[in-house]
Design a protein around this motif. Sequence first.
Motif, PDB file in Angstrom:
ATOM      1  N   ASP A  15       0.831  -1.203   0.000  1.00 21.81           N
ATOM      2  CA  ASP A  15       0.000   0.000   0.000  1.00 21.81           C
ATOM      3  C   ASP A  15       0.865   1.253   0.000  1.00 21.81           C
ATOM      4  O   ASP A  15       0.591   2.224  -0.692  1.00 21.81           O
ATOM      5  N   THR A  16       1.940   1.217   0.803  1.00 16.85           N
ATOM      6  CA  THR A  16       2.827   2.384   0.862  1.00 16.85           C
ATOM      7  C   THR A  16       3.457   2.643  -0.498  1.00 16.85           C
ATOM      8  O   THR A  16       3.555   3.786  -0.952  1.00 16.85           O
ATOM      9  N   SER A  17       3.874   1.582  -1.155  1.00 19.20           N
ATOM     10  CA  SER A  17       4.516   1.759  -2.462  1.00 19.20           C
ATOM     11  C   SER A  17       3.549   2.335  -3.475  1.00 19.20           C
ATOM     12  O   SER A  17       3.956   2.946  -4.456  1.00 19.20           O
ATOM     13  N   ALA A  18       2.256   2.130  -3.246  1.00 23.18           N
ATOM     14  CA  ALA A  18       1.257   2.666  -4.170  1.00 23.18           C
ATOM     15  C   ALA A  18       0.858   4.084  -3.816  1.00 23.18           C
ATOM     16  O   ALA A  18       0.068   4.696  -4.522  1.00 23.18           O
ATOM     17  N   GLN A  19       1.401   4.596  -2.723  1.00 24.27           N
ATOM     18  CA  GLN A  19       1.013   5.938  -2.294  1.00 24.27           C
ATOM     19  C   GLN A  19       1.718   7.018  -3.108  1.00 24.27           C
ATOM     20  O   GLN A  19       1.084   7.944  -3.593  1.00 24.27           O
ATOM     21  N   LEU A  20       3.025   6.914  -3.207  1.00 26.54           N
ATOM     22  CA  LEU A  20       3.806   7.948  -3.866  1.00 26.54           C
ATOM     23  C   LEU A  20       4.444   7.394  -5.142  1.00 26.54           C
ATOM     24  O   LEU A  20       4.983   6.294  -5.145  1.00 26.54           O
ATOM     25  N   THR A  21       4.389   8.176  -6.184  1.00 29.73           N
ATOM     26  CA  THR A  21       5.019   7.793  -7.441  1.00 29.73           C
ATOM     27  C   THR A  21       6.503   8.139  -7.389  1.00 29.73           C
ATOM     28  O   THR A  21       6.937   8.939  -6.542  1.00 29.73           O
ATOM     29  N   PRO A  22       7.304   7.566  -8.293  1.00 30.47           N
ATOM     30  CA  PRO A  22       8.720   7.959  -8.349  1.00 30.47           C
ATOM     31  C   PRO A  22       8.900   9.464  -8.535  1.00 30.47           C
ATOM     32  O   PRO A  22       9.836  10.049  -7.976  1.00 30.47           O
ATOM     33  N   TYR A  23       8.018  10.079  -9.298  1.00 27.45           N
ATOM     34  CA  TYR A  23       8.058  11.541  -9.482  1.00 27.45           C
ATOM     35  C   TYR A  23       7.898  12.253  -8.143  1.00 27.45           C
ATOM     36  O   TYR A  23       8.666  13.180  -7.811  1.00 27.45           O
ATOM     37  N   GLU A  24       6.936  11.827  -7.351  1.00 23.93           N
ATOM     38  CA  GLU A  24       6.718  12.471  -6.045  1.00 23.93           C
ATOM     39  C   GLU A  24       7.872  12.190  -5.093  1.00 23.93           C
ATOM     40  O   GLU A  24       8.303  13.072  -4.329  1.00 23.93           O
ATOM     41  N   LEU A  25       8.394  10.968  -5.116  1.00 25.14           N
ATOM     42  CA  LEU A  25       9.509  10.613  -4.234  1.00 25.14           C
ATOM     43  C   LEU A  25      10.778  11.393  -4.569  1.00 25.14           C
ATOM     44  O   LEU A  25      11.654  11.564  -3.726  1.00 25.14           O
ATOM     45  N   SER A  26      10.886  11.881  -5.811  1.00 29.93           N
ATOM     46  CA  SER A  26      12.062  12.665  -6.215  1.00 29.93           C
ATOM     47  C   SER A  26      11.879  14.151  -5.941  1.00 29.93           C
ATOM     48  O   SER A  26      12.655  14.962  -6.446  1.00 29.93           O
ATOM     49  N   GLU A  27      10.888  14.491  -5.126  1.00 29.45           N
ATOM     50  CA  GLU A  27      10.545  15.890  -4.853  1.00 29.45           C
ATOM     51  C   GLU A  27      10.129  16.605  -6.138  1.00 29.45           C
ATOM     52  O   GLU A  27      10.411  17.777  -6.353  1.00 29.45           O
ATOM     53  N   LYS A  28       9.472  15.836  -7.024  1.00 28.55           N
ATOM     54  CA  LYS A  28       8.866  16.355  -8.251  1.00 28.55           C
ATOM     55  C   LYS A  28       9.885  16.909  -9.239  1.00 28.55           C
ATOM     56  O   LYS A  28       9.605  17.841  -9.984  1.00 28.55           O
ATOM     57  N   LYS A  29      11.069  16.284  -9.224  1.00 31.26           N
ATOM     58  CA  LYS A  29      12.124  16.715 -10.147  1.00 31.26           C
ATOM     59  C   LYS A  29      12.410  15.689 -11.234  1.00 31.26           C
ATOM     60  O   LYS A  29      13.019  16.006 -12.250  1.00 31.26           O
ATOM     61  N   GLU A  30      11.999  14.432 -11.002  1.00 29.67           N
ATOM     62  CA  GLU A  30      12.341  13.364 -11.936  1.00 29.67           C
ATOM     63  C   GLU A  30      11.080  12.701 -12.469  1.00 29.67           C
ATOM     64  O   GLU A  30      10.073  12.604 -11.772  1.00 29.67           O
ATOM     65  N   THR A  31      11.160  12.241 -13.709  1.00 31.54           N
ATOM     66  CA  THR A  31      10.078  11.448 -14.281  1.00 31.54           C
ATOM     67  C   THR A  31      10.403   9.968 -14.135  1.00 31.54           C
ATOM     68  O   THR A  31      11.577   9.571 -14.142  1.00 31.54           O
ATOM     69  N   ALA A  32       9.378   9.158 -13.972  1.00 30.26           N
ATOM     70  CA  ALA A  32       9.576   7.727 -13.750  1.00 30.26           C
ATOM     71  C   ALA A  32      10.187   7.064 -14.976  1.00 30.26           C
ATOM     72  O   ALA A  32       9.896   7.433 -16.119  1.00 30.26           O
ATOM     73  N   THR A  33      11.029   6.066 -14.734  1.00 27.99           N
ATOM     74  CA  THR A  33      11.549   5.240 -15.826  1.00 27.99           C
ATOM     75  C   THR A  33      10.468   4.254 -16.252  1.00 27.99           C
ATOM     76  O   THR A  33       9.469   4.036 -15.557  1.00 27.99           O
ATOM     77  N   TYR A  34      10.694   3.607 -17.385  1.00 24.11           N
ATOM     78  CA  TYR A  34       9.730   2.622 -17.881  1.00 24.11           C
ATOM     79  C   TYR A  34       9.477   1.530 -16.838  1.00 24.11           C
ATOM     80  O   TYR A  34       8.322   1.192 -16.545  1.00 24.11           O
ATOM     81  N   HIS A  35      10.540   0.960 -16.287  1.00 25.62           N
ATOM     82  CA  HIS A  35      10.364  -0.121 -15.316  1.00 25.62           C
ATOM     83  C   HIS A  35       9.620   0.364 -14.078  1.00 25.62           C
ATOM     84  O   HIS A  35       8.789  -0.364 -13.516  1.00 25.62           O
ATOM     85  N   ASP A 104       3.765  10.792 -15.621  1.00 23.73           N
ATOM     86  CA  ASP A 104       3.723  10.973 -14.170  1.00 23.73           C
ATOM     87  C   ASP A 104       2.327  11.358 -13.687  1.00 23.73           C
ATOM     88  O   ASP A 104       1.876  10.875 -12.646  1.00 23.73           O
ATOM     89  N   ALA A 105       1.636  12.210 -14.436  1.00 26.05           N
ATOM     90  CA  ALA A 105       0.301  12.651 -14.017  1.00 26.05           C
ATOM     91  C   ALA A 105      -0.686  11.495 -14.019  1.00 26.05           C
ATOM     92  O   ALA A 105      -1.517  11.364 -13.109  1.00 26.05           O
ATOM     93  N   SER A 106      -0.600  10.619 -15.026  1.00 24.38           N
ATOM     94  CA  SER A 106      -1.547   9.509 -15.114  1.00 24.38           C
ATOM     95  C   SER A 106      -1.388   8.532 -13.956  1.00 24.38           C
ATOM     96  O   SER A 106      -2.366   7.949 -13.470  1.00 24.38           O
ATOM     97  N   MET A 107      -0.148   8.322 -13.515  1.00 25.71           N
ATOM     98  CA  MET A 107       0.075   7.438 -12.372  1.00 25.71           C
ATOM     99  C   MET A 107      -0.636   7.977 -11.134  1.00 25.71           C
ATOM    100  O   MET A 107      -1.281   7.224 -10.381  1.00 25.71           O
ATOM    101  N   MET A 108      -0.551   9.280 -10.926  1.00 22.70           N
ATOM    102  CA  MET A 108      -1.208   9.877  -9.751  1.00 22.70           C
ATOM    103  C   MET A 108      -2.724   9.885  -9.909  1.00 22.70           C
ATOM    104  O   MET A 108      -3.455   9.670  -8.930  1.00 22.70           O
ATOM    105  N   VAL A 109      -3.212  10.139 -11.107  1.00 24.88           N
ATOM    106  CA  VAL A 109      -4.661  10.107 -11.344  1.00 24.88           C
ATOM    107  C   VAL A 109      -5.212   8.714 -11.043  1.00 24.88           C
ATOM    108  O   VAL A 109      -6.218   8.556 -10.335  1.00 24.88           O
ATOM    109  N   ALA A 110      -4.540   7.677 -11.571  1.00 25.44           N
ATOM    110  CA  ALA A 110      -5.006   6.307 -11.346  1.00 25.44           C
ATOM    111  C   ALA A 110      -5.013   5.974  -9.857  1.00 25.44           C
ATOM    112  O   ALA A 110      -5.983   5.421  -9.324  1.00 25.44           O
TER     113      ALA A 110
END
Length: 579
Positions: A15-35, A104-110
């Motif tokens: 559940d925790t891993s589904a809370q924040l996206t890689p973008y959010e964990l990077s303080e909104k500076k990085e976009t998630a990689t494909y994996h 990144d936006a779609s991950m947070m929307v979902a």
Amino acid sequence: MRHYLLTIFFFLAMDTSAQLTPYELSEKKETATYHQVIDYYKKLDEAYPQAKLLTCGQTDFGKPLHLLVLAKDKIFDPAQIRKNDKRILLINNGIHPGEPEGIDASMMVARDLLKGNLLPENVVICIIPVYNIDGSFNRTSTSRANQNGPVAYGFRGNSKNYDLNRDFIKTDSNNSYSFQEIFNTWQPEIFVDTHTSNGADYQYVMTLIPTQKDKLHPVLSSYLTNSMLPSLYSKMANAGYEMTPYVNSIEETPDEGIIGFLETPRYSTGYAALHNTIGFMPETHMLKEYDKRVDATYQLLKIYLDIVVRDAKVIGENKRKADEDARRQESFVMEWKLDKSKFDLIEFKGYAAKQKPSEVSGMQRLYYDRNAPYTKQIKQWNNFVPAGMVDRPIAYIIPQAWSRVIELLKLNRAMVYELTEDISLPVESYYISDYKTLTKPFEGHYLHSGVKLDTIYERRNFYKGDCVVYSDQPVSRYIMETLEPQATDSFFNWNFFDSVLGMKEHFSAYVFEDAAAELLKKDPQLKAKLEGEKIKNAELKKNPEAQLDFIYKNSDYYEKTHNRYPVARLTTDIKLMLK
């Protein structure tokens, strides 16, 4: 007890891993990689029964194209969803992986829809996490020289160096083929393809390209223009992101006005329009901070969903009417041109465009002064009129040799029948009399344009296994705009039929001289035709070889298939033996 605690810990961690996206964990500076993107969606799939991550065909990179489906009632069968009269919203991300806001936006929307139990009853959301998987692996921080973040991002070209947003008709990539499988399986009413702009500087974070209104069926165009677009602009302003139409400047800066973007079928939204689907390309501004660009995309995606939920009934009725009318439509526009006599005045918030000495060349250079913002009225030219119309035939007959054409028609839900016997039929044949071709390749093709045709009524032989495509189908616009060679993005213009443009036989002049002389003696009309042509064309009169060639091409020796477009138009209602 230990096993129980481990189980609890596992689900809490999931559940925790589904809370924040890689973008959010990077303080909104990085976009998630494909994996990271796919792993994130897999965890949503595992955690929520309302989410299902599907694999839908291959890409050129050897990895499958994924589709996340969000359905409140946990029904993930597209046929059943349509039977239940639910709308389908399709969101495509990362067609240009250097423009990753939608990823990144779609991950947070979902996540927010699932976690907040906010999925609507009447709309199913489909998200392509990363379309250009190939380009997403080609990750740098420099390929978009004008862009302000994120830290690193993908590349526009795929592994074959195609711009995939030019590939929706020619389908050179596996990505495009798999996308069309998704599109025609799910048949969305509304389609959104997320992007980032280049170009002028201005105050807006988000600009918008909707399907060009004049190209749409009138009922779709009316709804888009009078209801959906006003709602999008109003709701985005309320969310803190005023929008403007995509800044396609008529001059170097937007001060002199902007032009509506005419997306032909090579583009994703132009392709969607062939299927009576309303499409959008939201374009964030590349110089704004990345976190603002992602947030603007997040807000816009939620607003799209709100509007589709609100208008689900009318959106469905409009799509059904457009599809049904397509069966009966008699004439189709093959090309469009801008009507320069009509424009609207729109409010535009820009920055003063100024000149100063360049530190590179020493000469004057353009810059936008962010200390000099302005709000003023500018012109927008956004009316397009037909530049070429074609009446539809009863059917097209496609010799079975052209299997790639037949394959793409079937992929796009065209009903394709086969002749069960050899037959001779009276048909309209096109002969290519003139065309222009690029001198350098564009997206792997020497694209044709300006096609001129001679239409000949003739009897032609067709054979068992040749294909017949009737034009009275819901996808008739796709059929017409790919099979009519004069259409902007026809299969012909994308070089599918180039082999017919070359002669396979010719003559030796010293031998054909005697045959030509005999032809002129026996055929006074041919002789008169030659003499008339010599009067009109002084060069022909001086060129013996050209005169022999003229006689040859107007005789039975000349191959009938040279420059003959292989696809025939059946204009007489003849009963055919088909399967």
